[in-house]
Design a protein around this motif. Structure first.
Motif, PDB file in Angstrom:
ATOM      1  N   GLY A 143       0.816  -1.206   0.000  1.00  0.00           N
ATOM      2  CA  GLY A 143       0.000   0.000   0.000  1.00  0.00           C
ATOM      3  C   GLY A 143       0.850   1.257   0.000  1.00  0.00           C
ATOM      4  O   GLY A 143       0.611   2.192  -0.775  1.00  0.00           O
ATOM      5  N   LYS A 144       1.864   1.286   0.850  1.00  0.00           N
ATOM      6  CA  LYS A 144       2.740   2.461   0.927  1.00  0.00           C
ATOM      7  C   LYS A 144       3.556   2.639  -0.354  1.00  0.00           C
ATOM      8  O   LYS A 144       3.802   3.764  -0.797  1.00  0.00           O
ATOM      9  N   LEU A 145       3.965   1.509  -0.960  1.00  0.00           N
ATOM     10  CA  LEU A 145       4.719   1.578  -2.211  1.00  0.00           C
ATOM     11  C   LEU A 145       3.892   2.237  -3.308  1.00  0.00           C
ATOM     12  O   LEU A 145       4.365   3.153  -4.007  1.00  0.00           O
ATOM     13  N   TYR A 146       2.640   1.806  -3.441  1.00  0.00           N
ATOM     14  CA  TYR A 146       1.815   2.348  -4.517  1.00  0.00           C
ATOM     15  C   TYR A 146       1.274   3.736  -4.194  1.00  0.00           C
ATOM     16  O   TYR A 146       0.982   4.516  -5.112  1.00  0.00           O
ATOM     17  N   LEU A 147       1.172   4.075  -2.928  1.00  0.00           N
ATOM     18  CA  LEU A 147       0.870   5.467  -2.583  1.00  0.00           C
ATOM     19  C   LEU A 147       2.009   6.380  -3.034  1.00  0.00           C
ATOM     20  O   LEU A 147       1.774   7.500  -3.508  1.00  0.00           O
ATOM     21  N   ARG A 148       3.245   5.889  -2.912  1.00  0.00           N
ATOM     22  CA  ARG A 148       4.390   6.668  -3.394  1.00  0.00           C
ATOM     23  C   ARG A 148       4.348   6.792  -4.915  1.00  0.00           C
ATOM     24  O   ARG A 148       4.640   7.858  -5.475  1.00  0.00           O
ATOM     25  N   PHE A 149       3.960   5.706  -5.593  1.00  0.00           N
ATOM     26  CA  PHE A 149       3.814   5.773  -7.049  1.00  0.00           C
ATOM     27  C   PHE A 149       2.743   6.794  -7.441  1.00  0.00           C
ATOM     28  O   PHE A 149       2.905   7.549  -8.406  1.00  0.00           O
ATOM     29  N   GLU A 150       1.632   6.791  -6.693  1.00  0.00           N
ATOM     30  CA  GLU A 150       0.576   7.782  -6.954  1.00  0.00           C
ATOM     31  C   GLU A 150       1.131   9.196  -6.871  1.00  0.00           C
ATOM     32  O   GLU A 150       0.922  10.025  -7.765  1.00  0.00           O
ATOM     33  N   LYS A 151       1.813   9.484  -5.776  1.00  0.00           N
ATOM     34  CA  LYS A 151       2.364  10.826  -5.571  1.00  0.00           C
ATOM     35  C   LYS A 151       3.295  11.214  -6.716  1.00  0.00           C
ATOM     36  O   LYS A 151       3.232  12.341  -7.235  1.00  0.00           O
ATOM     37  N   ASN A 152       4.144  10.282  -7.136  1.00  0.00           N
ATOM     38  CA  ASN A 152       5.098  10.577  -8.208  1.00  0.00           C
ATOM     39  C   ASN A 152       4.398  10.898  -9.524  1.00  0.00           C
ATOM     40  O   ASN A 152       4.818  11.791 -10.268  1.00  0.00           O
ATOM     41  N   VAL A 153       3.327  10.163  -9.824  1.00  0.00           N
ATOM     42  CA  VAL A 153       2.594  10.404 -11.069  1.00  0.00           C
ATOM     43  C   VAL A 153       1.906  11.766 -11.032  1.00  0.00           C
ATOM     44  O   VAL A 153       1.989  12.551 -11.986  1.00  0.00           O
ATOM     45  N   TYR A 154       1.220  12.064  -9.933  1.00  0.00           N
ATOM     46  CA  TYR A 154       0.470  13.320  -9.854  1.00  0.00           C
ATOM     47  C   TYR A 154       1.383  14.540  -9.972  1.00  0.00           C
ATOM     48  O   TYR A 154       0.983  15.570 -10.523  1.00  0.00           O
ATOM     49  N   SER A 155       2.592  14.421  -9.467  1.00  0.00           N
ATOM     50  CA  SER A 155       3.496  15.573  -9.472  1.00  0.00           C
ATOM     51  C   SER A 155       4.501  15.539 -10.620  1.00  0.00           C
ATOM     52  O   SER A 155       5.329  16.444 -10.745  1.00  0.00           O
ATOM     53  N   HIS A 156       4.422  14.527 -11.494  1.00  0.00           N
ATOM     54  CA  HIS A 156       5.435  14.364 -12.540  1.00  0.00           C
ATOM     55  C   HIS A 156       5.286  15.443 -13.617  1.00  0.00           C
ATOM     56  O   HIS A 156       4.188  15.684 -14.125  1.00  0.00           O
ATOM     57  N   PRO A 157       6.380  16.086 -14.002  1.00  0.00           N
ATOM     58  CA  PRO A 157       6.291  17.169 -14.997  1.00  0.00           C
ATOM     59  C   PRO A 157       5.874  16.708 -16.391  1.00  0.00           C
ATOM     60  O   PRO A 157       5.407  17.520 -17.194  1.00  0.00           O
ATOM     61  N   LYS A 158       6.040  15.421 -16.704  1.00  0.00           N
ATOM     62  CA  LYS A 158       5.661  14.931 -18.032  1.00  0.00           C
ATOM     63  C   LYS A 158       4.152  14.701 -18.156  1.00  0.00           C
ATOM     64  O   LYS A 158       3.653  14.470 -19.261  1.00  0.00           O
ATOM     65  N   VAL A 159       3.426  14.748 -17.047  1.00  0.00           N
ATOM     66  CA  VAL A 159       1.965  14.686 -17.098  1.00  0.00           C
ATOM     67  C   VAL A 159       1.460  16.103 -17.339  1.00  0.00           C
ATOM     68  O   VAL A 159       1.525  16.960 -16.462  1.00  0.00           O
ATOM     69  N   GLU A 160       0.989  16.349 -18.554  1.00  0.00           N
ATOM     70  CA  GLU A 160       0.607  17.706 -18.959  1.00  0.00           C
ATOM     71  C   GLU A 160      -0.540  18.252 -18.113  1.00  0.00           C
ATOM     72  O   GLU A 160      -0.549  19.414 -17.717  1.00  0.00           O
ATOM     73  N   SER A 161      -1.541  17.398 -17.881  1.00  0.00           N
ATOM     74  CA  SER A 161      -2.736  17.848 -17.179  1.00  0.00           C
ATOM     75  C   SER A 161      -3.420  16.642 -16.555  1.00  0.00           C
ATOM     76  O   SER A 161      -3.294  15.516 -17.044  1.00  0.00           O
ATOM     77  N   ILE A 162      -4.136  16.899 -15.464  1.00  0.00           N
ATOM     78  CA  ILE A 162      -4.907  15.861 -14.785  1.00  0.00           C
ATOM     79  C   ILE A 162      -6.370  16.286 -14.799  1.00  0.00           C
ATOM     80  O   ILE A 162      -6.699  17.433 -14.485  1.00  0.00           O
ATOM     81  N   ILE A 163      -7.246  15.363 -15.177  1.00  0.00           N
ATOM     82  CA  ILE A 163      -8.687  15.624 -15.159  1.00  0.00           C
ATOM     83  C   ILE A 163      -9.300  14.758 -14.069  1.00  0.00           C
ATOM     84  O   ILE A 163      -9.055  13.550 -14.021  1.00  0.00           O
ATOM     85  N   THR A 164     -10.065  15.367 -13.176  1.00  0.00           N
ATOM     86  CA  THR A 164     -10.767  14.610 -12.144  1.00  0.00           C
ATOM     87  C   THR A 164     -12.270  14.785 -12.328  1.00  0.00           C
ATOM     88  O   THR A 164     -12.719  15.727 -12.986  1.00  0.00           O
ATOM     89  N   VAL A 165     -13.036  13.879 -11.720  1.00  0.00           N
ATOM     90  CA  VAL A 165     -14.484  13.912 -11.934  1.00  0.00           C
ATOM     91  C   VAL A 165     -15.245  14.553 -10.779  1.00  0.00           C
ATOM     92  O   VAL A 165     -16.470  14.666 -10.837  1.00  0.00           O
ATOM     93  N   ASP A 166     -14.541  14.968  -9.725  1.00  0.00           N
ATOM     94  CA  ASP A 166     -15.191  15.775  -8.689  1.00  0.00           C
ATOM     95  C   ASP A 166     -14.130  16.529  -7.891  1.00  0.00           C
ATOM     96  O   ASP A 166     -12.927  16.267  -8.013  1.00  0.00           O
ATOM     97  N   SER A 167     -14.569  17.481  -7.077  1.00  0.00           N
ATOM     98  CA  SER A 167     -13.628  18.360  -6.374  1.00  0.00           C
ATOM     99  C   SER A 167     -12.895  17.639  -5.247  1.00  0.00           C
ATOM    100  O   SER A 167     -11.760  17.995  -4.913  1.00  0.00           O
ATOM    101  N   ARG A 168     -13.512  16.620  -4.651  1.00  0.00           N
ATOM    102  CA  ARG A 168     -12.840  15.886  -3.573  1.00  0.00           C
ATOM    103  C   ARG A 168     -11.625  15.131  -4.107  1.00  0.00           C
ATOM    104  O   ARG A 168     -10.568  15.093  -3.462  1.00  0.00           O
ATOM    105  N   ILE A 169     -11.765  14.524  -5.287  1.00  0.00           N
ATOM    106  CA  ILE A 169     -10.632  13.822  -5.894  1.00  0.00           C
ATOM    107  C   ILE A 169      -9.532  14.815  -6.258  1.00  0.00           C
ATOM    108  O   ILE A 169      -8.344  14.543  -6.077  1.00  0.00           O
ATOM    109  N   LYS A 170      -9.921  15.990  -6.747  1.00  0.00           N
ATOM    110  CA  LYS A 170      -8.919  17.013  -7.071  1.00  0.00           C
ATOM    111  C   LYS A 170      -8.125  17.389  -5.825  1.00  0.00           C
ATOM    112  O   LYS A 170      -6.889  17.461  -5.870  1.00  0.00           O
TER     113      LYS A 170
END
Length: 410
Positions: A143-170
């Motif tokens: 769980g902790k390993l993949y939480l770290r993967f999540e964080k890395n993806v969300y903050s990665h500069p190569k991800v141009e934009s993130i689209i979420t489907v509600d404000s809580r997820i954002k």
């Protein structure tokens, strides 16, 4: 433009993300774009059953985290190979629209070689969702390993934009990334549907009920949900029991369309409260037939609950029901409280509160004039805010770097 819609999960399958991908493919293709999909379903059946599923089941006997680690790890490796060679030999894409963080990890890995743009659509909470489904312990090593993967993806500069489907997820993504820079590149676009596929069909309601072996005279409450804890599927049964002794009770029938791990618990509750003649399980229903079910019911129940930090997003099944001019009664959590405007286009109730749900059912049952008004406003909301045509235009604006054209919901 050339698009790849990419997920490490099955496509197609029963679920909101798969429905979303199908709609994206349709909407983009209708606008003369080239669209491909890549998912674990592209692996051979033999590989999925023997190399993926069998070791997972064996490892689960030792520890469920190990089984999940095998599935995630093996899937990421195999889809990395498929992804690389499909681009190298078959297609050059302008945009890779990833539907989960593992797909995004793969796309990031090869971006420097192929020079495409990466966009992530975040449908929920990757690790928390797995924990809610009983696949892993979010506080364990995996769980902790993949939480770290999540964080890395969300903050990665190569991800141009993130689209979420509600404000809580954002907000979850911004908090996970750990810096406010992610806020500006994250856009809220609620889920959406094809309003031509989901509408009042004009067919005789009695005939349709006969087709589904449902009684013509009953007031039908419908829940088209996977039978899992986060969907709160036990609460309509408890609400039905709360109605015992009322004038409404005798004329109400509760219908479930879906399967899942909670079914045995639900059957025990039904037996305990002697509700066997008041509840019908239809099992899994093909998504192409779901619109018929919406048209034969009187009210739709979406009693979702917070489970391991996961809350329902802007539920596609709720939107589909609203588009069919049906009143949706939903829990006041997550994206549902952004979708439903209480007493305008539906009703909101407290989560895990069977009495509040029962009271809302009585309100809809007993006041036909108000029910008709809610139904009209439900359809109006979907037509104005949640149509496929409107949403695809907004996605294309994001993919083209025109995010400023989009007004986020408040």
């Amino acid at each position: 433009m050339k698009f790849l819609l990419f997920t490490v999960f099955d496509f197609p399958h029963s679920g909101g993300m798969s429905t979303h991908m199908g709609l994206m493919r349709k909407g983009l293709t209708d606008r003369q774009n080239e669209v491909d999909t890549l998912s674990v379903s592209n692996l051979s059946i033999l590989m999925r059953k023997i190399v993926l599923s069998l070791p997972c089941k064996l490892l689960n006997l030792i520890n469920k985290d190990l089984g999940t680690l095998w599935v995630y790890g093996f899937t990421e490796v195999m889809l990395s190979i498929l992804f690389f060679f499909s681009i190298l030999f078959r297609q050059k894409y302008n945009v890779i629209n990833c539907q989960d963080i593992l797909a995004a990890r793969i796309a990031i890995r090869f971006q420097r070689i192929f020079n495409y743009k990466i966009y992530l659509t975040a449908h929920g909470y990757f690790v928390l969702q797995a924990a809610s489904d009983g696949c892993l312990n979010k506080d364990g090593f995996v769980g902790k390993l993949y939480l770290r993967f999540e964080k890395n993806v969300y903050s990665h500069p190569k991800v141009e934009s993130i689209i979420t489907v509600d404000s809580r997820i954002k907000q979850y993504i911004v908090d996970m990334a750990g810096h406010q820079g992610v806020y500006s590149k994250t856009t809220i676009l609620k889920n959406f549907i094809d309003i031509d596929a989901f509408k009042q069909n004009g067919l005789d309601g009695g005939w349709l009920r006969g087709k589904w072996n449902l009684p013509k005279e009953k007031f039908i409450m419908l829940s088209t949900r996977r039978l899992v804890p986060k969907n709160g599927v036990v609460y309509p049964i408890l609400a039905l029991n709360e109605l015992r002794g009322t004038k409404e009770f005798d004329n109400i029938l509760l219908v479930y369309a879906g399967n899942g791990q909670e079914k045995s618990k639900m059957e025990e509750l039904i037996k305990l409260h002697k509700l066997e003649d008041k509840v019908v399980f239809l099992g899994d229903v093909n998504h192409k037939e779901i619109a018929e079910l919406y048209n034969v019911c009187d009210v739709i129940l979406v009693p979702s609950v917070n489970s391991e930090g996961v809350e329902e997003a802007t539920s596609i099944s709720a939107i589909e029901g609203m588009a069919c001019n049906k009143v949706v009664i939903a829990s006041e959590i997550g994206g549902l409280k952004e979708l439903i405007k209480h007493t305008y286009n539906g009703l909101l109730v407290k989560e895990k509160d069977a009495k509040d749900l029962a009271d809302a059912i009585v309100t809809v049952y007993s006041d036909e004039a108000n029910r008709k008004l809610l139904e009209i406003n439900a359809r109006k909301t979907v037509e104005e805010e949640l149509s496929l045509d409107k949403r695809i235009k907004e996605y294309l604006d994001i993919f083209s770097g025109k995010k400023s054209n989009i007004t986020e919901p408040r």
